[in-house]
Enzyme design. Structure first.
Site, short mmCIF file in Angstrom:
data_model
loop_
_atom_site.label_atom_id
_atom_site.label_comp_id
_atom_site.label_asym_id
_atom_site.label_seq_id
_atom_site.Cartn_x
_atom_site.Cartn_y
_atom_site.Cartn_z
N ASP A 73 0.82 -1.22 0.00
CA ASP A 73 0.00 0.00 0.00
C ASP A 73 0.85 1.27 0.00
O ASP A 73 0.44 2.30 -0.52
CB ASP A 73 -0.94 0.03 1.22
CG ASP A 73 -2.18 -0.83 0.97
OD1 ASP A 73 -2.57 -0.96 -0.21
OD2 ASP A 73 -2.72 -1.37 1.93
N GLU A 143 -4.01 4.73 7.31
CA GLU A 143 -4.77 3.51 7.00
C GLU A 143 -4.48 2.47 8.07
O GLU A 143 -3.33 2.09 8.28
CB GLU A 143 -4.36 2.99 5.61
CG GLU A 143 -5.10 1.72 5.24
CD GLU A 143 -4.52 1.04 3.99
OE1 GLU A 143 -3.72 1.66 3.26
OE2 GLU A 143 -4.87 -0.13 3.77
N LYS A 189 -26.49 -5.83 -0.03
CA LYS A 189 -26.95 -6.01 1.35
C LYS A 189 -26.17 -5.10 2.30
O LYS A 189 -24.94 -5.07 2.28
CB LYS A 189 -26.79 -7.48 1.76
CG LYS A 189 -27.47 -8.47 0.83
CD LYS A 189 -28.96 -8.23 0.68
CE LYS A 189 -29.77 -8.72 1.85
NZ LYS A 189 -31.23 -8.46 1.65
N THR A 190 -26.87 -4.39 3.12
CA THR A 190 -26.24 -3.38 3.97
C THR A 190 -25.98 -3.86 5.40
O THR A 190 -25.24 -3.22 6.15
CB THR A 190 -27.13 -2.11 4.07
OG1 THR A 190 -28.33 -2.45 4.77
CG2 THR A 190 -27.46 -1.55 2.70
N LYS A 191 -26.57 -4.99 5.77
CA LYS A 191 -26.48 -5.41 7.17
C LYS A 191 -25.04 -5.60 7.67
O LYS A 191 -24.69 -5.11 8.76
CB LYS A 191 -27.32 -6.69 7.37
CG LYS A 191 -27.70 -7.02 8.82
CD LYS A 191 -28.48 -5.97 9.58
CE LYS A 191 -29.91 -5.66 9.17
NZ LYS A 191 -30.88 -6.71 9.12
N LYS A 225 -30.54 3.79 3.57
CA LYS A 225 -30.63 2.76 4.61
C LYS A 225 -29.35 2.77 5.46
O LYS A 225 -29.42 2.74 6.70
CB LYS A 225 -30.79 1.40 3.93
CG LYS A 225 -31.34 0.33 4.82
CD LYS A 225 -31.72 -0.84 3.94
CE LYS A 225 -32.21 -2.02 4.74
NZ LYS A 225 -32.50 -3.15 3.85
N ASP A 242 -16.72 -1.30 -8.20
CA ASP A 242 -15.51 -1.73 -8.91
C ASP A 242 -15.33 -0.83 -10.13
O ASP A 242 -16.31 -0.48 -10.80
CB ASP A 242 -15.67 -3.18 -9.41
CG ASP A 242 -15.59 -4.17 -8.26
OD1 ASP A 242 -15.16 -3.76 -7.16
OD2 ASP A 242 -15.97 -5.34 -8.45
N CYS A 395 16.49 -6.96 -10.85
CA CYS A 395 17.15 -7.55 -9.70
C CYS A 395 17.60 -8.99 -9.96
O CYS A 395 18.61 -9.20 -10.61
CB CYS A 395 16.27 -7.42 -8.46
SG CYS A 395 17.25 -7.42 -6.95
N ARG A 501 20.81 -9.31 -1.63
CA ARG A 501 22.00 -9.66 -0.86
C ARG A 501 23.19 -9.93 -1.77
O ARG A 501 24.33 -9.81 -1.37
CB ARG A 501 21.75 -10.93 -0.05
CG ARG A 501 21.05 -10.68 1.24
CD ARG A 501 21.06 -11.90 2.13
NE ARG A 501 19.84 -11.89 2.92
CZ ARG A 501 19.65 -11.11 3.99
NH1 ARG A 501 20.60 -10.29 4.38
NH2 ARG A 501 18.53 -11.14 4.65
N HIS A 548 15.47 -1.94 -8.31
CA HIS A 548 14.05 -2.15 -8.64
C HIS A 548 13.44 -0.86 -9.18
O HIS A 548 12.85 -0.10 -8.41
CB HIS A 548 13.28 -2.57 -7.39
CG HIS A 548 13.62 -3.95 -6.91
ND1 HIS A 548 12.96 -5.07 -7.37
CD2 HIS A 548 14.55 -4.38 -6.04
CE1 HIS A 548 13.47 -6.14 -6.79
NE2 HIS A 548 14.44 -5.75 -5.98
N GLU A 550 10.81 -0.49 -10.65
CA GLU A 550 9.35 -0.49 -10.49
C GLU A 550 8.89 0.28 -9.26
O GLU A 550 7.77 0.76 -9.20
CB GLU A 550 8.79 -1.92 -10.47
CG GLU A 550 9.16 -2.78 -9.26
CD GLU A 550 10.47 -3.53 -9.41
OE1 GLU A 550 11.36 -3.07 -10.16
OE2 GLU A 550 10.63 -4.58 -8.74
#
Ligand code: GLN
Length: 574
Positions: A73, A143, A189-191, A225, A242, A395, A501, A548, A550
């Site tokens: 993250d 977070e 469903k919200t429950k 709700k 999504d 790497c 390493r 790296h 990336e």
């Protein structure tokens, strides 16, 4: 000076629904309002950092400039904020306890009884404030890993409660909750979300915003709700369906005015409105139509496609940034290293599989550890070298490219890395003496070569052409001055992040150069090899980095080496 504002992001119902991307997106939309924003990740596990975990356990291990090995993250935060963060922005239960215990041992508590509450949450708060100060932040997004109701994040929620109790106007709490859908076309469903809020309530907390994660958008009745049952205004329940790409998320949030709601809650006035660059990038991701086909040779296949994507997330994102910059759709295919190993699948099958590599415009061999998949990766690299297919090694990929060259071009039979073969006849990749000592003492935690180190890039190479004039050159020049490095002013110097390493064994460097391998990047003292490549006359693009790249690839600032690789891949297609 205005007081620091805290936005905590917690998860409800279940994990893995994009809490990290949500936190990164909140950071982005507030940054666009002109605030200095930083983001912190709290992981509830006991590991002191993420460095000792297998990627199949918890996804990719991300590395920061200062060498911190952390949760993936943190990569999202850096990519969305387009800025580098430090170890101050990451903590785990293990690291919090470790520093607390060390402080106790050095008598910092002056004879007091050190207790789980309040001392653990106080330590957490202290760390948040330290990070915010270091980052000169107006707003800090925190977070909290895991989901509410889990035993392991109770102390972190207690930290939230403690800050909120003292300065209610400076704290906002966002709950990222999942809404299951009943049947294919059925209602959300919200429950479960209502229960998650009850759990937060029992920890003395009330969310200010609920991000309703689901496969589809939240409709009005469901929104009402949740709002009614969880004591919120309708507008504070945000639909978070999504989306095609994670980079759409900030724009989606703004659709529902999330930054406005948070600023109102925290009594903040926007300083500007500046999501332009981000919007332009997102528009590009939607506009591209032609693909560039990239194969990634991986080995973490055991737990399926999802684990793969999670283990190599930064590599995938880096390919995406470069592809979008070149106006292409990144089409990524996973290739199982084992399928190319003659000893594993048999000579004929391995050969047949190698032939299929021609389908791709370019192949990446990413980082890795240990012996599984190694011979398959070496076969792949050899095939790419001989058939002039664009190759980019990261790497371990660089180390294996060096081994392949040593074995098959330089005639060093039995060349290997001592990571796999301790008694290799030609240890072209070997461990540094200081590393050997650490291994002997079983000192594995945070002891690799970690974080940003400078490399000098040689003229007339692929790497030079890629880096020249890029933001890496600007940044390298700046850091060279800051660190007072004794490097001639006309040398191109770049800082890149490491996590390994083993190194190219200096004993073999001359021999490999004689046989035609180019070391286009080296440490300033020329002791460590940072980039290898084949000359342009021999191969269109055969480049591999010991670091790296990336980890420093960003959507608004794609990595020059990934860009060069994708360009070469597109050129091959033609
Ligand atoms: N296993 C190799 C080393 O430790 C490469 C590590 C990596 O790919 N991150 O040096």
């Amino acid at each position: 000076m205005a007081s620091l504002k805290y936005i905590f992001v917690t998860g409800g119902v279940m994990s893995g629904v994009g809490k990290g991307v949500a936190a990164a997106s909140i950071a982005k939309i507030l940054q666009a309002k002109g605030f200095s924003v930083t983001a912190i990740k709290i992981d509830p596990y006991v590991n002191v950092d993420a460095g000792t975990m297998n990627p199949t356990e918890h996804g990719e291990v991300f590395v920061l400039d200062d060498g911190m090995e952390c949760d993936q993250d943190m990569g999202n935060y850096e990519r969305f904020l387009n800025r580098s963060l430090s170890s101050a922005n990451y903590m785990t239960t293990g690291s919090v306890y470790l520093s607390l215990i060390n402080r106790e041992r050095s008598l910092e508590f002056e004879g007091k009884c050190v207790e789980v509450v309040p001392h653990v949450p106080l330590e957490v708060i202290d760390r948040i404030n330290t990070a915010a100060k270091k980052e000169k932040a107006d707003i800090v997004i925190i977070e909290v890993g895991g989901t509410v109701g889990e035993y392991q994040n109770v102390l972190f929620l207690e930290a939230v409660r403690m800050i909120k109790a003292k300065r209610p106007e400076d704290v906002a709490l966002v709950l990222v909750s999942y809404l299951p859908q009943q049947g294919a076309e059925g209602e959300l469903k919200t429950k479960p979300t209502q229960y998650a809020v009850r759990t937060l309530n029992s920890a003395g907390l009330q969310p200010d915003v609920i991000l309703a994660r689901a496969g589809i958008a939240l409709d009005k009745p469901r929104k009402e709700k949740i709002a009614f049952n969880c004591n919120l205004d309708n507008e504070a329940v945000i639909s978070a369906p999504d989306v095609k790409s994670i980079y759409d998320v900030p724009l989606n949030f703004e659709h529902d005015n999330l930054s406005g709601i948070l600023m109102k809650r925290l009594k903040l006035k926007p300083k500007k409105h500046d999501l332009k660059e981000w919007k332009a990038f997102v528009a590009k991701t939607h506009a591209v139509s032609k693909p560039v086909k990239v194969g990634i040779v991986g080995k973490y296949f055991a737990s399926g496609e999802f684990v793969l994507a999670d283990s190599y997330i930064s590599v995938i994102e880096a390919v995406k940034h470069a592809a979008y910059a070149a106006g292409r759709i990144p089409e990524i295919t996973w290739l199982n290293a084992g399928d190319f190993d003659p000893l594993g699948v048999g000579t004929k099958a391995a050969k047949d599989n190698l032939k299929l590599l021609k389908r791709y415009d370019g192949i990446i061999v990413p980082g890795g550890f240990g012996n599984r998949g190694v011979e398959g990766k070496i076969s792949v690299i050899g095939y790419l070298r001989e058939h002039k297919i664009p190759f980019f090694g990261l790497c371990y990929g660089m180390q294996l490219a060096t081994i392949e060259f040593a074995r098959n071009v330089a005639g060093l039979k039995g060349a290997h890395t001592t990571e796999v073969d301790k008694k290799a006849v030609h240890p072209v990749i070997d461990i540094l003496p200081e590393q050997r000592q650490k291994m002997a003492q079983k000192d594995y935690g945070a002891t690799m070569r970690l974080g940003a180190y400078p490399a000098v890039v040689d003229k007339g190479t692929h790497a030079y052409a890629a880096y020249k004039g890029s933001h890496f050159q600007t940044e390298g020049t700046k850091r060279r001055k800051e660190q007072k490095l004794q490097i001639p002013a006309d040398e191109l110097i770049v800082f890149e992040r490491h996590r390994h390493r083993y190194e190219v064994n200096p004993v073999y460097v001359e021999k490999l150069i004689d046989k035609g391998l180019v070391f286009s990047g080296m440490s300033p003292d020329r002791r460590l090899m940072e980039i290898v490549e084949l000359p342009k006359a021999k191969h269109p693009f055969f480049v591999a980095a010991q670091f790296h790249p990336e980890f420093t690839a960003r959507p608004l600032a794609p990595h020059p080496l990934f860009v060069a690789f994708v360009k070469a891949a597109i050129a091959k297609k033609k």
